[in-house]
Design a protein around this motif. Structure first.
Motif, short mmCIF file in Angstrom:
data_model
loop_
_atom_site.label_atom_id
_atom_site.label_comp_id
_atom_site.label_asym_id
_atom_site.label_seq_id
_atom_site.Cartn_x
_atom_site.Cartn_y
_atom_site.Cartn_z
N THR A 11 -51.01 -15.44 -50.44
CA THR A 11 -50.39 -16.48 -49.63
C THR A 11 -49.82 -17.53 -50.56
OG1 THR A 11 -50.60 -17.82 -47.64
CG2 THR A 11 -52.38 -18.02 -49.24
N VAL A 12 -48.75 -18.16 -50.11
CA VAL A 12 -48.10 -19.21 -50.87
C VAL A 12 -48.37 -20.54 -50.17
CG1 VAL A 12 -45.91 -20.11 -51.76
CG2 VAL A 12 -46.28 -17.63 -51.64
N VAL A 13 -48.88 -21.50 -50.92
CA VAL A 13 -49.14 -22.83 -50.40
C VAL A 13 -48.11 -23.78 -51.01
CG1 VAL A 13 -50.79 -24.75 -50.32
CG2 VAL A 13 -51.58 -22.38 -50.03
N ASP A 14 -47.42 -24.50 -50.18
CA ASP A 14 -46.39 -25.45 -50.60
C ASP A 14 -47.06 -26.78 -50.96
OD1 ASP A 14 -44.37 -27.42 -50.64
OD2 ASP A 14 -43.23 -26.48 -49.03
N ALA A 15 -47.20 -27.05 -52.25
CA ALA A 15 -47.87 -28.28 -52.69
C ALA A 15 -47.14 -29.53 -52.22
CB ALA A 15 -48.01 -28.30 -54.21
N PHE A 16 -45.81 -29.47 -52.16
CA PHE A 16 -45.01 -30.63 -51.78
C PHE A 16 -45.25 -31.03 -50.33
CE2 PHE A 16 -41.00 -32.64 -50.40
CZ PHE A 16 -40.99 -33.72 -51.27
N ASN A 17 -45.41 -30.04 -49.45
CA ASN A 17 -45.60 -30.31 -48.02
C ASN A 17 -47.05 -30.16 -47.56
OD1 ASN A 17 -42.87 -30.89 -47.02
ND2 ASN A 17 -42.45 -28.83 -47.82
N PHE A 18 -47.94 -29.89 -48.49
CA PHE A 18 -49.32 -29.58 -48.13
C PHE A 18 -49.97 -30.68 -47.29
CE2 PHE A 18 -53.90 -29.60 -48.72
CZ PHE A 18 -54.20 -28.31 -48.35
N PHE A 19 -49.90 -31.92 -47.72
CA PHE A 19 -50.59 -33.00 -47.00
C PHE A 19 -50.00 -33.20 -45.61
CE2 PHE A 19 -51.40 -34.05 -51.50
CZ PHE A 19 -52.77 -33.95 -51.47
N LEU A 20 -48.70 -33.06 -45.50
CA LEU A 20 -48.03 -33.19 -44.20
C LEU A 20 -48.50 -32.07 -43.26
CD1 LEU A 20 -45.81 -34.52 -42.42
CD2 LEU A 20 -44.22 -32.89 -43.44
N ASP A 21 -48.52 -30.84 -43.75
CA ASP A 21 -48.92 -29.70 -42.92
C ASP A 21 -50.42 -29.69 -42.63
OD1 ASP A 21 -46.34 -28.77 -42.71
OD2 ASP A 21 -46.53 -27.35 -44.37
N TYR A 22 -51.23 -30.05 -43.61
CA TYR A 22 -52.67 -29.99 -43.43
C TYR A 22 -53.17 -31.05 -42.45
CZ TYR A 22 -57.34 -28.44 -44.68
OH TYR A 22 -58.60 -27.90 -44.63
N ALA A 23 -52.42 -32.13 -42.31
CA ALA A 23 -52.79 -33.19 -41.37
C ALA A 23 -52.08 -33.05 -40.03
CB ALA A 23 -52.47 -34.55 -41.98
N SER A 24 -51.23 -32.05 -39.90
CA SER A 24 -50.41 -31.90 -38.71
C SER A 24 -51.20 -31.36 -37.52
CB SER A 24 -49.26 -30.94 -39.01
OG SER A 24 -48.51 -30.69 -37.84
N LEU A 25 -50.94 -31.92 -36.37
CA LEU A 25 -51.48 -31.40 -35.12
C LEU A 25 -50.41 -30.61 -34.36
CD1 LEU A 25 -53.56 -34.49 -33.94
CD2 LEU A 25 -54.37 -32.42 -35.10
N GLU A 26 -49.26 -30.46 -35.00
CA GLU A 26 -48.13 -29.76 -34.40
C GLU A 26 -48.47 -28.29 -34.17
OE1 GLU A 26 -43.34 -29.44 -35.20
OE2 GLU A 26 -44.64 -30.11 -36.81
#
Length: 119
Positions: free
Chosen positions: A14-29
């Motif tokens: 799997t590829v984890v996007d470090a740049f967007n990680f915090f945005l995605d990991y905190a997302s309730l979307e």
């Protein structure tokens, strides 16, 4: 032709996007909101999908590390290790990784062997 006759699955990457990680990991979307599923009954969030992918991976490519601070990379990597301690983690930029790190690793085969032994 059956998949097993022409290919062998031996690694889950799997590829984890470090740049967007915090945005995605905190997302309730929800996945539906980003058109990431066609199943109208799929109620998973972005963080659910991200976590599932990390937990099932044998190899994690932490990409876009050039776009974040070294402290952020260290923090993300420590979180990844908590979610999947046995996974191999590679830091990359532009997704550049040596094929040897992700092909013919035998990691999935080893996992299945250990699961059979444990059961």
């Amino acid at each position: 032709m059956a998949f097993g006759n022409c290919a062998r699955l031996d690694t889950l990457v799997t590829v984890v996007d470090a740049f967007n990680f915090f945005l995605d990991y905190a997302s309730l979307e929800k996945l539906l909101n980003r058109d990431l599923t066609e199943d109208q009954n799929d109620s998973r969030t972005i963080v659910n999908l991200l976590t599932e992918q990390i937990e099932f991976a044998d190899v994690i490519i932490l990409n876009k590390t050039d776009l974040v601070t070294s402290a952020d990379v260290e923090f993300i990597e420590s979180l990844l290790k908590q979610l999947k301690p046995a996974a191999k983690i590679y830091r990359t930029s532009f997704g550049c990784i040596d094929n040897v790190s992700i092909l013919n690793t035998g990691l999935l085969i080893t996992l299945h062997h250990h699961l059979r032994q444990a059961g």
